[in-house]
Scaffold this motif. Sequence first.
Motif, PDB file in Angstrom:
ATOM      1  N   LEU A 171      -4.332   0.601   3.886  1.00 47.62           N
ATOM      2  CA  LEU A 171      -4.031  -0.294   2.753  1.00 47.62           C
ATOM      3  C   LEU A 171      -5.247  -0.462   1.786  1.00 47.62           C
ATOM      4  O   LEU A 171      -5.023  -0.559   0.745  1.00 47.62           O
ATOM      5  CB  LEU A 171      -3.782  -1.716   3.518  1.00 47.62           C
ATOM      6  N   ALA A 172      -6.601  -0.455   2.421  1.00 47.71           N
ATOM      7  CA  ALA A 172      -7.738  -0.681   1.283  1.00 47.71           C
ATOM      8  C   ALA A 172      -7.544   0.444   0.505  1.00 47.71           C
ATOM      9  O   ALA A 172      -7.847   0.575  -0.581  1.00 47.71           O
ATOM     10  CB  ALA A 172      -8.854  -0.848   2.178  1.00 47.71           C
ATOM     11  N   GLU A 173      -7.453   1.816   0.795  1.00 50.61           N
ATOM     12  CA  GLU A 173      -7.456   2.985   0.115  1.00 50.61           C
ATOM     13  C   GLU A 173      -6.523   3.158  -0.919  1.00 50.61           C
ATOM     14  O   GLU A 173      -6.680   3.266  -1.962  1.00 50.61           O
ATOM     15  CB  GLU A 173      -7.356   4.398   1.008  1.00 50.61           C
ATOM     16  N   ILE A 174      -5.155   2.556  -0.779  1.00 50.57           N
ATOM     17  CA  ILE A 174      -4.196   2.718  -1.505  1.00 50.57           C
ATOM     18  C   ILE A 174      -4.254   1.626  -2.641  1.00 50.57           C
ATOM     19  O   ILE A 174      -4.058   1.934  -3.828  1.00 50.57           O
ATOM     20  CB  ILE A 174      -2.795   2.802  -0.936  1.00 50.57           C
ATOM     21  N   THR A 175      -4.713   0.439  -2.175  1.00 50.70           N
ATOM     22  CA  THR A 175      -4.984  -0.648  -3.076  1.00 50.70           C
ATOM     23  C   THR A 175      -5.968  -0.418  -4.269  1.00 50.70           C
ATOM     24  O   THR A 175      -5.651  -0.542  -5.302  1.00 50.70           O
ATOM     25  CB  THR A 175      -5.129  -1.915  -2.550  1.00 50.70           C
ATOM     26  N   ASP A 176      -7.085   0.250  -3.475  1.00 52.91           N
ATOM     27  CA  ASP A 176      -7.951   0.611  -4.453  1.00 52.91           C
ATOM     28  C   ASP A 176      -7.706   1.907  -5.361  1.00 52.91           C
ATOM     29  O   ASP A 176      -7.990   1.988  -6.509  1.00 52.91           O
ATOM     30  CB  ASP A 176      -9.125   1.471  -3.763  1.00 52.91           C
ATOM     31  N   TYR A 177      -6.765   2.850  -4.742  1.00 51.27           N
ATOM     32  CA  TYR A 177      -6.118   3.866  -5.644  1.00 51.27           C
ATOM     33  C   TYR A 177      -5.291   3.112  -6.742  1.00 51.27           C
ATOM     34  O   TYR A 177      -5.682   3.790  -7.900  1.00 51.27           O
ATOM     35  CB  TYR A 177      -5.466   4.983  -4.993  1.00 51.27           C
ATOM     36  N   TYR A 178      -4.644   2.459  -6.670  1.00 54.36           N
ATOM     37  CA  TYR A 178      -3.775   2.054  -7.595  1.00 54.36           C
ATOM     38  C   TYR A 178      -4.453   0.636  -8.510  1.00 54.36           C
ATOM     39  O   TYR A 178      -3.599   0.089  -9.234  1.00 54.36           O
ATOM     40  CB  TYR A 178      -2.302   1.498  -7.052  1.00 54.36           C
ATOM     41  N   ALA A 179      -5.561   0.322  -7.918  1.00 56.67           N
ATOM     42  CA  ALA A 179      -6.106  -0.942  -8.721  1.00 56.67           C
ATOM     43  C   ALA A 179      -5.289  -2.092  -8.557  1.00 56.67           C
ATOM     44  O   ALA A 179      -5.286  -2.873  -9.429  1.00 56.67           O
ATOM     45  CB  ALA A 179      -6.526  -0.524 -10.194  1.00 56.67           C
ATOM     46  N   VAL A 180      -4.646  -2.147  -7.181  1.00 54.97           N
ATOM     47  CA  VAL A 180      -3.880  -3.554  -7.162  1.00 54.97           C
ATOM     48  C   VAL A 180      -4.785  -4.375  -5.965  1.00 54.97           C
ATOM     49  O   VAL A 180      -5.401  -3.897  -5.089  1.00 54.97           O
ATOM     50  CB  VAL A 180      -2.302  -3.177  -6.748  1.00 54.97           C
ATOM     51  N   GLN A 181      -4.350  -5.760  -6.297  1.00 51.77           N
ATOM     52  CA  GLN A 181      -5.141  -6.541  -5.216  1.00 51.77           C
ATOM     53  C   GLN A 181      -4.229  -7.102  -4.156  1.00 51.77           C
ATOM     54  O   GLN A 181      -3.246  -7.793  -4.635  1.00 51.77           O
ATOM     55  CB  GLN A 181      -5.970  -7.736  -5.914  1.00 51.77           C
ATOM     56  N   LEU A 182      -4.729  -7.036  -2.826  1.00 51.10           N
ATOM     57  CA  LEU A 182      -4.031  -8.005  -1.828  1.00 51.10           C
ATOM     58  C   LEU A 182      -4.305  -9.573  -2.031  1.00 51.10           C
ATOM     59  O   LEU A 182      -5.459  -9.638  -1.891  1.00 51.10           O
ATOM     60  CB  LEU A 182      -4.455  -7.487  -0.528  1.00 51.10           C
ATOM     61  N   ILE A 183      -3.414 -10.285  -2.328  1.00 49.86           N
ATOM     62  CA  ILE A 183      -3.865 -11.641  -2.837  1.00 49.86           C
ATOM     63  C   ILE A 183      -3.379 -12.676  -1.635  1.00 49.86           C
ATOM     64  O   ILE A 183      -3.804 -13.760  -1.741  1.00 49.86           O
ATOM     65  CB  ILE A 183      -3.046 -12.001  -4.114  1.00 49.86           C
ATOM     66  N   GLY A 184      -2.847 -12.201  -0.677  1.00 46.30           N
ATOM     67  CA  GLY A 184      -2.294 -13.058   0.385  1.00 46.30           C
ATOM     68  C   GLY A 184      -1.179 -12.685   1.218  1.00 46.30           C
ATOM     69  O   GLY A 184      -1.041 -11.524   1.173  1.00 46.30           O
ATOM     70  N   GLY A 185      -0.782 -13.473   2.084  1.00 47.69           N
ATOM     71  CA  GLY A 185       0.507 -12.893   2.897  1.00 47.69           C
ATOM     72  C   GLY A 185       0.359 -14.101   4.240  1.00 47.69           C
ATOM     73  O   GLY A 185       0.041 -15.107   4.080  1.00 47.69           O
ATOM     74  N   ASP A 186       0.882 -13.322   5.102  1.00 54.23           N
ATOM     75  CA  ASP A 186       0.906 -14.098   6.392  1.00 54.23           C
ATOM     76  C   ASP A 186       0.858 -13.045   7.552  1.00 54.23           C
ATOM     77  O   ASP A 186       1.432 -11.767   7.642  1.00 54.23           O
ATOM     78  CB  ASP A 186       2.682 -14.681   6.496  1.00 54.23           C
ATOM     79  N   THR A 187       0.282 -13.581   8.527  1.00 55.17           N
ATOM     80  CA  THR A 187       0.155 -12.650   9.967  1.00 55.17           C
ATOM     81  C   THR A 187       0.867 -13.336  11.074  1.00 55.17           C
ATOM     82  O   THR A 187       0.350 -14.505  11.311  1.00 55.17           O
ATOM     83  CB  THR A 187      -1.246 -12.330  10.161  1.00 55.17           C
ATOM     84  N   VAL A 188       2.055 -12.937  11.378  1.00 55.30           N
ATOM     85  CA  VAL A 188       2.517 -13.515  12.787  1.00 55.30           C
ATOM     86  C   VAL A 188       2.677 -12.572  13.744  1.00 55.30           C
ATOM     87  O   VAL A 188       2.866 -11.625  13.815  1.00 55.30           O
ATOM     88  CB  VAL A 188       4.034 -14.280  12.240  1.00 55.30           C
ATOM     89  N   GLN A 189       3.054 -13.150  15.319  1.00 56.86           N
ATOM     90  CA  GLN A 189       3.118 -12.593  16.323  1.00 56.86           C
ATOM     91  C   GLN A 189       4.969 -12.428  16.339  1.00 56.86           C
ATOM     92  O   GLN A 189       5.526 -13.335  16.178  1.00 56.86           O
ATOM     93  CB  GLN A 189       2.892 -13.311  17.530  1.00 56.86           C
ATOM     94  N   GLY A 190       5.300 -11.133  16.339  1.00 53.13           N
ATOM     95  CA  GLY A 190       6.754 -10.792  16.366  1.00 53.13           C
ATOM     96  C   GLY A 190       6.960  -9.400  16.457  1.00 53.13           C
ATOM     97  O   GLY A 190       5.993  -8.492  16.547  1.00 53.13           O
ATOM     98  N   PRO A 191       8.129  -9.085  16.531  1.00 55.22           N
ATOM     99  CA  PRO A 191       8.407  -7.586  16.231  1.00 55.22           C
ATOM    100  C   PRO A 191       7.803  -6.871  15.110  1.00 55.22           C
ATOM    101  O   PRO A 191       7.797  -7.347  14.157  1.00 55.22           O
ATOM    102  CB  PRO A 191      10.097  -7.561  16.345  1.00 55.22           C
ATOM    103  N   LEU A 192       7.321  -5.774  15.400  1.00 50.49           N
ATOM    104  CA  LEU A 192       6.494  -4.911  14.388  1.00 50.49           C
ATOM    105  C   LEU A 192       7.453  -4.978  12.972  1.00 50.49           C
ATOM    106  O   LEU A 192       8.594  -4.137  12.990  1.00 50.49           O
ATOM    107  CB  LEU A 192       6.325  -3.378  14.695  1.00 50.49           C
ATOM    108  N   SER A 193       6.931  -5.421  11.982  1.00 57.42           N
ATOM    109  CA  SER A 193       7.711  -5.394  10.578  1.00 57.42           C
ATOM    110  C   SER A 193       6.726  -5.565   9.715  1.00 57.42           C
ATOM    111  O   SER A 193       5.677  -6.328   9.906  1.00 57.42           O
ATOM    112  CB  SER A 193       8.790  -6.514  10.930  1.00 57.42           C
ATOM    113  N   ILE A 194       6.880  -5.005   8.485  1.00 56.19           N
ATOM    114  CA  ILE A 194       5.884  -5.333   7.361  1.00 56.19           C
ATOM    115  C   ILE A 194       6.784  -5.793   6.153  1.00 56.19           C
ATOM    116  O   ILE A 194       7.457  -4.948   5.676  1.00 56.19           O
ATOM    117  CB  ILE A 194       5.093  -3.969   6.878  1.00 56.19           C
TER     118      ILE A 194
END
Lengths: 324, 324
Positions: free
Chosen positions: A105-128
Amino acid sequence: MKEFAIIDHFFKSRSHQRKDVVIGIGDDCAVTDIPDGQSLAITTDTLVGDVHFFKDANPAAIAHKAVAVNLSDLASMGAEPAWLSLSLSLPNADEEWLETFSQSLAEITDYYAVQLIGGDTVQGPLSITITAHGFVPQGQALTRSGAKPGHLVYVTGTLGDAGAGLDIMRGKLSTSKTSEDFLVKRLHYPTARLLAGTALRRIASACVDVSDGLLSDLGHILESSQCGATIDIGKLPLSVALKEAVGHDDAIRYALDSGDDYELIFTVPEELKGNLDIALANFNIKATCIGQLTGANSKLEMKRDGEPCDEAFFAAKKGFEHFS
Amino acid sequence: MKEFAIIDHFFKSRSHQRKDVVIGIGDDCAVTDIPDGQSLAITTDTLVGDVHFFKDANPAAIAHKAVAVNLSDLASMGAEPAWLSLSLSLPNADEEWLETFSQSLAEITDYYAVQLIGGDTVQGPLSITITAHGFVPQGQALTRSGAKPGHLVYVTGTLGDAGAGLDIMRGKLSTSKTSEDFLVKRLHYPTARLLAGTALRRIASACVDVSDGLLSDLGHILESSQCGATIDIGKLPLSVALKEAVGHDDAIRYALDSGDDYELIFTVPEELKGNLDIALANFNIKATCIGQLTGANSKLEMKRDGEPCDEAFFAAKKGFEHFS
């Protein structure tokens, strides 16, 4: 490892940083600024384990694809990407998985110069789920609805590769190692055509990306623009690898029906063809004219090298549909 | 019913419409405009079936809560809500479920004048991810990090109700029907304190919402602002229903530890107390001063009606943590 520690360790410190992000990861919201004269383009895509990718797939590929499919939606609007929000649902906090996922994720955000600004991390079935944000000059977004009869139909890159890659992964198809690697890479590491999207502003009359397949996605333009189209299947751009793997006729069928290529389908008024050729040459973008729009509402006519072709050839499977 | 039909039928036509949405549901991206002088606040929350809500819960409550918890994050930044993206993962296209869910979504988006601008609908385990977008005047966002020793600590509304509601749902707690209804409603239909959030701009030095519990969420302010706090647990705002259900001492424990109340915790410099009182009175907002910040980094001291109180009283469970 706890939720906040996961976010701090794997995500907060690793993302590309942008000056238009006033507050990034770590507060209740991110806070960002938009340049004057720009509209905001916003898109959300969810990838579910064993629906959109194999649960045991390389987490690097999963991260890449989750970002790329969202950036591809920005590309198809002619937008320039800026920020991503990530919601990650995981059955357990597998640190090895998180390490590989977050590095990619860090590589692709670096490549496209986009910033990860937040989100959520939860326990549950694998899903993005990713929500991507980008800028487009006001009034210049490329929609599905601006095409008119007579406009030329183009597609970037080559079609059908990711579909063949999926069949290779499923053990239904095999070919030379070089070609298999190419096709599987097209499936797992799609390229968002961001440069093409921005180059097409004020040239293309409509644009979509190929997520479900050429027939299905071109259908969105036809429906939204109330046009028909004539497509010459002899002109579909096909990779050497795909033709080697399945032969020319089946390569055409993959190109028509299979999704996940994330190329752009776009339409251009004939009088702007010169501008298009210059823009494509300037940015070294490969795009192929595959047909022309007609006034026959939502009707898609197929030719092959200029001749009418057998209906049976297409007995077209439709693009991948959830809940079909 | 297919994916596109679900979106058209249940979501596209029903959402509140805003003038700043140039392109809504139905293209590759939404396209929106931001007023001059405003920053954009962005937040994402995911609710997973049987983790964050009971899978067989009323879909109207699920929709309400999924929206409210996101709007609560906007409230805690002092932002005014504008747009929502919705990713809906469903095991199957249950039309009755979708009808109730989407009607409830339409009601709450109408109530808060926010527009559903897009998202994704996929087949998978029941899960809802919402990304909410709002406006806050540049430089006026309420962060977690602006608090200083000496600032007063406030909380809106009452605390502990949702935690008691959850225990009622789990069959661990019972009380009068009126109180049970109140407490369960506080769990399922939380109110985002948006008016309070905007009223606190330029008054509050820090703000968070209570999602994980007072101790845990106040802890975020203390950590980000490098302060400590003295809280008087005799001053915690408790509902009549909660005190009836569990008695005064246990009501305090619910108020300290249980989450999901979506009230705001905020801090105010003493010299702005007059401005705060005027703002609260003008907007008819109930908020209670429960303590004061100290210089003791991240240390939380408890008193009861001004007197030191027994450590054993708190043997504090921490706020709900994923992957703990």
